[in-house]
Design a protein around this motif. Structure first.
Motif, PDB file in Angstrom:
ATOM      1  N   LEU A  14     -57.600 -22.182  12.660  1.00 15.20           N
ATOM      2  CA  LEU A  14     -58.665 -23.100  12.244  1.00 15.20           C
ATOM      3  C   LEU A  14     -58.564 -24.427  12.998  1.00 15.20           C
ATOM      4  N   LYS A  15     -57.348 -24.928  13.196  1.00 14.73           N
ATOM      5  CA  LYS A  15     -57.177 -26.164  13.954  1.00 14.73           C
ATOM      6  C   LYS A  15     -57.644 -25.982  15.396  1.00 14.73           C
ATOM      7  N   TYR A  16     -57.379 -24.818  15.962  1.00  9.53           N
ATOM      8  CA  TYR A  16     -57.824 -24.525  17.324  1.00  9.53           C
ATOM      9  C   TYR A  16     -59.349 -24.574  17.406  1.00  9.53           C
ATOM     10  N   TRP A  17     -60.024 -23.911  16.467  1.00  8.80           N
ATOM     11  CA  TRP A  17     -61.482 -23.870  16.506  1.00  8.80           C
ATOM     12  C   TRP A  17     -62.100 -25.227  16.215  1.00  8.80           C
ATOM     13  N   ILE A  18     -61.475 -26.022  15.365  1.00  6.10           N
ATOM     14  CA  ILE A  18     -61.972 -27.382  15.146  1.00  6.10           C
ATOM     15  C   ILE A  18     -61.881 -28.182  16.444  1.00  6.10           C
ATOM     16  N   GLY A  19     -60.800 -28.010  17.185  1.00  3.59           N
ATOM     17  CA  GLY A  19     -60.654 -28.687  18.472  1.00  3.59           C
ATOM     18  C   GLY A  19     -61.712 -28.264  19.472  1.00  3.59           C
ATOM     19  N   ILE A  20     -62.017 -26.965  19.515  1.00  7.38           N
ATOM     20  CA  ILE A  20     -63.050 -26.462  20.418  1.00  7.38           C
ATOM     21  C   ILE A  20     -64.411 -27.072  20.062  1.00  7.38           C
ATOM     22  N   VAL A  21     -64.742 -27.083  18.781  1.00  4.28           N
ATOM     23  CA  VAL A  21     -66.045 -27.611  18.349  1.00  4.28           C
ATOM     24  C   VAL A  21     -66.134 -29.112  18.630  1.00  4.28           C
ATOM     25  N   ILE A  22     -65.049 -29.839  18.429  1.00  8.47           N
ATOM     26  CA  ILE A  22     -65.052 -31.278  18.730  1.00  8.47           C
ATOM     27  C   ILE A  22     -65.252 -31.500  20.230  1.00  8.47           C
ATOM     28  N   GLY A  23     -64.618 -30.667  21.049  1.00  9.47           N
ATOM     29  CA  GLY A  23     -64.812 -30.777  22.494  1.00  9.47           C
ATOM     30  C   GLY A  23     -66.255 -30.543  22.899  1.00  9.47           C
ATOM     31  N   VAL A  24     -66.883 -29.528  22.314  1.00  4.48           N
ATOM     32  CA  VAL A  24     -68.299 -29.260  22.598  1.00  4.48           C
ATOM     33  C   VAL A  24     -69.163 -30.425  22.127  1.00  4.48           C
ATOM     34  N   LEU A  25     -68.867 -30.931  20.952  1.00  2.00           N
ATOM     35  CA  LEU A  25     -69.623 -32.066  20.412  1.00  2.00           C
ATOM     36  C   LEU A  25     -69.542 -33.278  21.333  1.00  2.00           C
ATOM     37  N   LEU A  26     -68.351 -33.596  21.789  1.00  2.28           N
ATOM     38  CA  LEU A  26     -68.188 -34.744  22.683  1.00  2.28           C
ATOM     39  C   LEU A  26     -68.883 -34.523  24.022  1.00  2.28           C
ATOM     40  N   ALA A  27     -68.772 -33.317  24.558  1.00  4.33           N
ATOM     41  CA  ALA A  27     -69.400 -33.032  25.854  1.00  4.33           C
ATOM     42  C   ALA A  27     -70.923 -33.114  25.769  1.00  4.33           C
ATOM     43  N   VAL A  28     -71.500 -32.525  24.733  1.00  2.88           N
ATOM     44  CA  VAL A  28     -72.961 -32.557  24.591  1.00  2.88           C
ATOM     45  C   VAL A  28     -73.446 -33.973  24.299  1.00  2.88           C
ATOM     46  N   SER A  29     -72.706 -34.703  23.496  1.00  2.12           N
ATOM     47  CA  SER A  29     -73.096 -36.090  23.194  1.00  2.12           C
ATOM     48  C   SER A  29     -73.068 -36.952  24.454  1.00  2.12           C
ATOM     49  N   ALA A  30     -72.012 -36.818  25.255  1.00  2.00           N
ATOM     50  CA  ALA A  30     -71.923 -37.600  26.488  1.00  2.00           C
ATOM     51  C   ALA A  30     -73.041 -37.217  27.454  1.00  2.00           C
ATOM     52  N   TRP A  31     -73.297 -35.919  27.571  1.00  2.00           N
ATOM     53  CA  TRP A  31     -74.376 -35.457  28.454  1.00  2.00           C
ATOM     54  C   TRP A  31     -75.723 -36.001  27.994  1.00  2.00           C
ATOM     55  N   LEU A  32     -75.945 -35.982  26.679  1.00  2.00           N
ATOM     56  CA  LEU A  32     -77.206 -36.466  26.137  1.00  2.00           C
ATOM     57  C   LEU A  32     -77.388 -37.960  26.389  1.00  2.00           C
ATOM     58  N   PHE A  33     -76.351 -38.755  26.162  1.00  4.39           N
ATOM     59  CA  PHE A  33     -76.473 -40.197  26.363  1.00  4.39           C
ATOM     60  C   PHE A  33     -76.630 -40.562  27.840  1.00  4.39           C
ATOM     61  N   ASN A  34     -76.027 -39.780  28.719  1.00  3.31           N
ATOM     62  CA  ASN A  34     -76.147 -40.070  30.150  1.00  3.31           C
ATOM     63  C   ASN A  34     -77.495 -39.647  30.724  1.00  3.31           C
ATOM     64  N   ASN A  35     -78.136 -38.645  30.139  1.00  4.59           N
ATOM     65  CA  ASN A  35     -79.354 -38.099  30.715  1.00  4.59           C
ATOM     66  C   ASN A  35     -80.567 -38.188  29.794  1.00  4.59           C
ATOM     67  N   ALA A  36     -80.502 -38.973  28.759  1.00  5.47           N
ATOM     68  CA  ALA A  36     -81.571 -38.989  27.757  1.00  5.47           C
ATOM     69  C   ALA A  36     -82.915 -39.427  28.332  1.00  5.47           C
ATOM     70  N   ASP A  37     -82.910 -40.324  29.289  1.00  2.00           N
ATOM     71  CA  ASP A  37     -84.181 -40.827  29.812  1.00  2.00           C
ATOM     72  C   ASP A  37     -84.867 -39.860  30.773  1.00  2.00           C
TER      73      ASP A  37
END
Length: 75
Positions: A14-37
């Motif tokens: 469960l800790k492993y999967w929480i880490g994976i989901v947090i990584g995806v969340l951070l990557a998508v959030s960063a991508w969204l903020f960099n390319n939102a316009d």
């Protein structure tokens, strides 16, 4: 394998999967903020849905993790 070891392995998984989901969340959030316009609306909506889904998965996985840890006290 004893029951204690099995519960510990499930907690680690469960800790492993929480880490994976947090990584995806951070990557998508960063991508969204960099390319939102420069993104088309459907990509913005898809990214927002993915971010909300990731947060929901983190909450669900964290609740399962807490239940497993509480079950350790009984062993």
């Amino acid at each position: 394998m004893s029951q204690l070891d099995m519960v510990k392995e499930r907690i680690n998984l469960l800790k492993y999967w929480i880490g994976i989901v947090i990584g995806v969340l951070l990557a998508v959030s960063a991508w969204l903020f960099n390319n939102a316009d420069s993104l088309p609306p459907w990509k913005l909506i898809a990214a927002a849905i993915l971010i909300v889904s990731c947060v929901g998965m983190i909450v669900v996985l964290n609740n399962k993790l807490i239940k497993r840890i509480d079950a350790l006290e009984d062993l």
